[in-house]
Design an enzyme around this catalytic site. Sequence first.
Site, PDB file in Angstrom:
ATOM      1  N   ARG A  92       0.819  -1.226   0.000  1.00  0.00           N
ATOM      2  CA  ARG A  92       0.000   0.000   0.000  1.00  0.00           C
ATOM      3  C   ARG A  92       0.848   1.271   0.000  1.00  0.00           C
ATOM      4  O   ARG A  92       0.487   2.257   0.634  1.00  0.00           O
ATOM      5  CB  ARG A  92      -0.965   0.034   1.185  1.00  0.00           C
ATOM      6  N   ARG A 151      -6.687  11.336  -6.607  1.00  0.00           N
ATOM      7  CA  ARG A 151      -7.897  10.557  -6.309  1.00  0.00           C
ATOM      8  C   ARG A 151      -9.136  11.463  -6.399  1.00  0.00           C
ATOM      9  O   ARG A 151     -10.168  11.056  -6.926  1.00  0.00           O
ATOM     10  CB  ARG A 151      -7.739   9.962  -4.912  1.00  0.00           C
ATOM     11  N   TYR A 159     -14.492 -12.391  -0.950  1.00  0.00           N
ATOM     12  CA  TYR A 159     -15.183 -11.151  -1.323  1.00  0.00           C
ATOM     13  C   TYR A 159     -16.344 -11.428  -2.274  1.00  0.00           C
ATOM     14  O   TYR A 159     -17.408 -10.814  -2.188  1.00  0.00           O
ATOM     15  CB  TYR A 159     -14.204 -10.159  -1.962  1.00  0.00           C
ATOM     16  N   ASP A 217      -6.248  -3.237  -7.921  1.00  0.00           N
ATOM     17  CA  ASP A 217      -6.817  -3.903  -6.746  1.00  0.00           C
ATOM     18  C   ASP A 217      -7.038  -5.372  -7.064  1.00  0.00           C
ATOM     19  O   ASP A 217      -7.224  -5.731  -8.234  1.00  0.00           O
ATOM     20  CB  ASP A 217      -8.147  -3.249  -6.342  1.00  0.00           C
ATOM     21  N   ARG A 274      -3.808   6.736   0.420  1.00  0.00           N
ATOM     22  CA  ARG A 274      -4.359   7.949   1.024  1.00  0.00           C
ATOM     23  C   ARG A 274      -3.453   8.674   2.007  1.00  0.00           C
ATOM     24  O   ARG A 274      -3.704   9.832   2.334  1.00  0.00           O
ATOM     25  CB  ARG A 274      -5.684   7.603   1.730  1.00  0.00           C
TER      26      ARG A 274
HETATM   27  O1  CP3 Z   1       0.104   0.452  -3.276  1.00  0.00           O
HETATM   28  C1  CP3 Z   1      -0.327  -0.697  -3.415  1.00  0.00           C
HETATM   29  O2  CP3 Z   1      -0.226  -1.596  -2.535  1.00  0.00           O
HETATM   30  C2  CP3 Z   1      -0.887  -1.123  -4.768  1.00  0.00           C
HETATM   31  C3  CP3 Z   1      -2.258  -1.198  -4.962  1.00  0.00           C
HETATM   32  C4  CP3 Z   1      -3.155  -2.127  -4.130  1.00  0.00           C
HETATM   33  C5  CP3 Z   1      -4.422  -1.692  -3.663  1.00  0.00           C
HETATM   34  N1  CP3 Z   1      -5.062  -2.770  -3.128  1.00  0.00           N
HETATM   35  C6  CP3 Z   1      -4.934  -0.314  -3.788  1.00  0.00           C
HETATM   36  C7  CP3 Z   1      -6.075   0.123  -2.968  1.00  0.00           C
HETATM   37  C8  CP3 Z   1      -3.034  -3.483  -3.799  1.00  0.00           C
HETATM   38  C9  CP3 Z   1      -1.847  -4.412  -4.014  1.00  0.00           C
HETATM   39  C10 CP3 Z   1      -4.252  -3.881  -3.173  1.00  0.00           C
HETATM   40  C11 CP3 Z   1      -4.511  -5.261  -2.730  1.00  0.00           C
HETATM   41  C12 CP3 Z   1      -5.742  -5.560  -1.996  1.00  0.00           C
HETATM   42  N2  CP3 Z   1      -6.986  -4.996  -2.157  1.00  0.00           N
HETATM   43  C13 CP3 Z   1      -5.860  -6.576  -1.013  1.00  0.00           C
HETATM   44  C14 CP3 Z   1      -4.751  -7.503  -0.594  1.00  0.00           C
HETATM   45  C15 CP3 Z   1      -3.813  -6.874   0.371  1.00  0.00           C
HETATM   46  C16 CP3 Z   1      -4.413  -6.542   1.725  1.00  0.00           C
HETATM   47  O3  CP3 Z   1      -4.520  -5.352   2.010  1.00  0.00           O
HETATM   48  O4  CP3 Z   1      -4.763  -7.482   2.447  1.00  0.00           O
HETATM   49  C17 CP3 Z   1      -7.191  -6.578  -0.564  1.00  0.00           C
HETATM   50  C18 CP3 Z   1      -7.791  -7.485   0.496  1.00  0.00           C
HETATM   51  C19 CP3 Z   1      -7.893  -5.573  -1.304  1.00  0.00           C
HETATM   52  C20 CP3 Z   1      -9.338  -5.219  -1.212  1.00  0.00           C
HETATM   53  C21 CP3 Z   1      -9.526  -3.803  -0.838  1.00  0.00           C
HETATM   54  N3  CP3 Z   1      -9.356  -2.745  -1.705  1.00  0.00           N
HETATM   55  C22 CP3 Z   1      -9.945  -3.296   0.412  1.00  0.00           C
HETATM   56  C23 CP3 Z   1     -10.252  -4.128   1.647  1.00  0.00           C
HETATM   57  C24 CP3 Z   1     -10.021  -1.907   0.269  1.00  0.00           C
HETATM   58  C25 CP3 Z   1     -10.545  -0.932   1.290  1.00  0.00           C
HETATM   59  C26 CP3 Z   1      -9.573  -0.651   2.352  1.00  0.00           C
HETATM   60  C27 CP3 Z   1      -8.968   0.695   2.122  1.00  0.00           C
HETATM   61  O5  CP3 Z   1      -7.766   0.803   2.343  1.00  0.00           O
HETATM   62  O6  CP3 Z   1      -9.708   1.592   1.732  1.00  0.00           O
HETATM   63  C28 CP3 Z   1      -9.604  -1.567  -1.033  1.00  0.00           C
HETATM   64  C29 CP3 Z   1      -9.479  -0.200  -1.623  1.00  0.00           C
HETATM   65  C30 CP3 Z   1      -8.103   0.210  -2.017  1.00  0.00           C
HETATM   66  N4  CP3 Z   1      -7.232  -0.581  -2.739  1.00  0.00           N
HETATM   67  C31 CP3 Z   1      -7.473   1.465  -1.776  1.00  0.00           C
HETATM   68  C32 CP3 Z   1      -6.212   1.411  -2.382  1.00  0.00           C
HETATM   69  C33 CP3 Z   1      -5.192   2.513  -2.456  1.00  0.00           C
HETATM   70  C34 CP3 Z   1      -8.102   2.663  -1.089  1.00  0.00           C
HETATM   71  C35 CP3 Z   1      -8.947   3.345  -2.110  1.00  0.00           C
HETATM   72  C36 CP3 Z   1      -9.202   4.807  -1.861  1.00  0.00           C
HETATM   73  O7  CP3 Z   1      -8.416   5.635  -2.355  1.00  0.00           O
HETATM   74  O8  CP3 Z   1     -10.224   5.125  -1.251  1.00  0.00           O
END
Ligand code: CP3
Length: 355
Positions: A34, A47, A161, A84, A38
């Site tokens: 990540r 964003r 999911y 994602d 944000r």
């Molecule tokens: O920088 C990075 O790591 C690359 C991009 C990336 C994202 N999600 C961007 C993202 C990666 C590799 C993921 C993987 C991901 N997504 C996982 C596996 C890793 C982990 O965290 O366990 C999972 C379970 C998801 C599903 C997911 N996507 C969730 C649970 C959420 C909400 C939680 C949150 O942080 O808001 C997301 C959204 C998400 N994916 C965001 C980002 C940057 C936030 C989106 C926003 O800007 O609002």
Amino acid sequence: MSTADQPSSSRSSSRLLQVLDGERRTPPPIWLMRQAGRYLPEYRAVRARAGDFLALVGDPALATEVTMQPVRRFDLDAAILFSDILVVPWAMGRDLRFETGEGPVLEPLEDREALTGLADAATMTERLEPILETVRRVRAALGRDRSLIGFCGGPWTVATYMVGGRGGEGARERTRRIALEEPGFFTDLLEALVQASVEWLVAQIAAGADAVQIFESWAMDLPEPWFRRWVILPTALIVAGVKRRFPRVPIIGFPRGAGCMLRDYVADTGVDAVSLDTGMPIRPVVRQLPTGFAIQGNLDPRIVRLGGEVMETEVRRILEDAAGVPHVFNLGHGLFPDTPPAHVARLVELVRAAG
Ligand code: CP3
């Protein structure tokens, strides 16, 4: 060992690829789960321009920009594609929304009949073409000394999911129940996800990803025989499928919460490296892995948020514990949105000062 002691005949000029190939590097290469997100004001600005998270992921210019932001700001050794794990079910035809404060919401997949409506792997890849364009652009922007990591979710996690509709405890419970009560339905679903994941990783590699990671975030949800069946076996099939096309591209597994099953996960999936979650003690874990097997991890992201002396001590401890093995410095899970960017800058500085 200093970098001067390293063999000069390395296959790649990227420090990340060298370590994934089994070399030790001091200081270790560093990237962070990540790392784009944000906690960075420049991410929040882009964003806001894109509006919605999925619109950002689907816009190659903006997605390239946010992928590169942390690499530029902190001089990290690798970029991870901004996307994602849930774009795969989305491209298979499942409705997906990202709700502020709640995370992803999918239309729950109810039964076997719903599987017939899923798009095939070729259609899926076509829908994800804008993300492949991001891969090409990031690859071009990075230069050869930095790597681009592509990824997918582990089939068990993505299925959680898809079936549960979201990531909370209730959804996970529902998925475990269905996996136990309707193994036929679940087998078919995971088979579809294995195929889609192979196709998707192969497409990312063909577009320029140098390594790929499989995020199995809910690996901790299963008793041993089911862990083998729903986590190890599908992952092994994905690894074999990708290796058939790209035998030399490293695959990193991240079975979060696998605990004692980590050793079998490593032995039986064929991954080239393993990312350790926060709860994995490095020294005893390393003793269980094949000699020279590459690890990644595993600073607690809460400690990066906290910063200060505690972070300094923990970074030193991890560097010492991992000193004897090929190690990629990373976190045990993703950065929190309320992490001060200055703490990340300090973290990189501490790791680079090693050795
Ligand atoms: O920088 C990075 O790591 C690359 C991009 C990336 C994202 N999600 C961007 C993202 C990666 C590799 C993921 C993987 C991901 N997504 C996982 C596996 C890793 C982990 O965290 O366990 C999972 C379970 C998801 C599903 C997911 N996507 C969730 C649970 C959420 C909400 C939680 C949150 O942080 O808001 C997301 C959204 C998400 N994916 C965001 C980002 C940057 C936030 C989106 C926003 O800007 O609002």
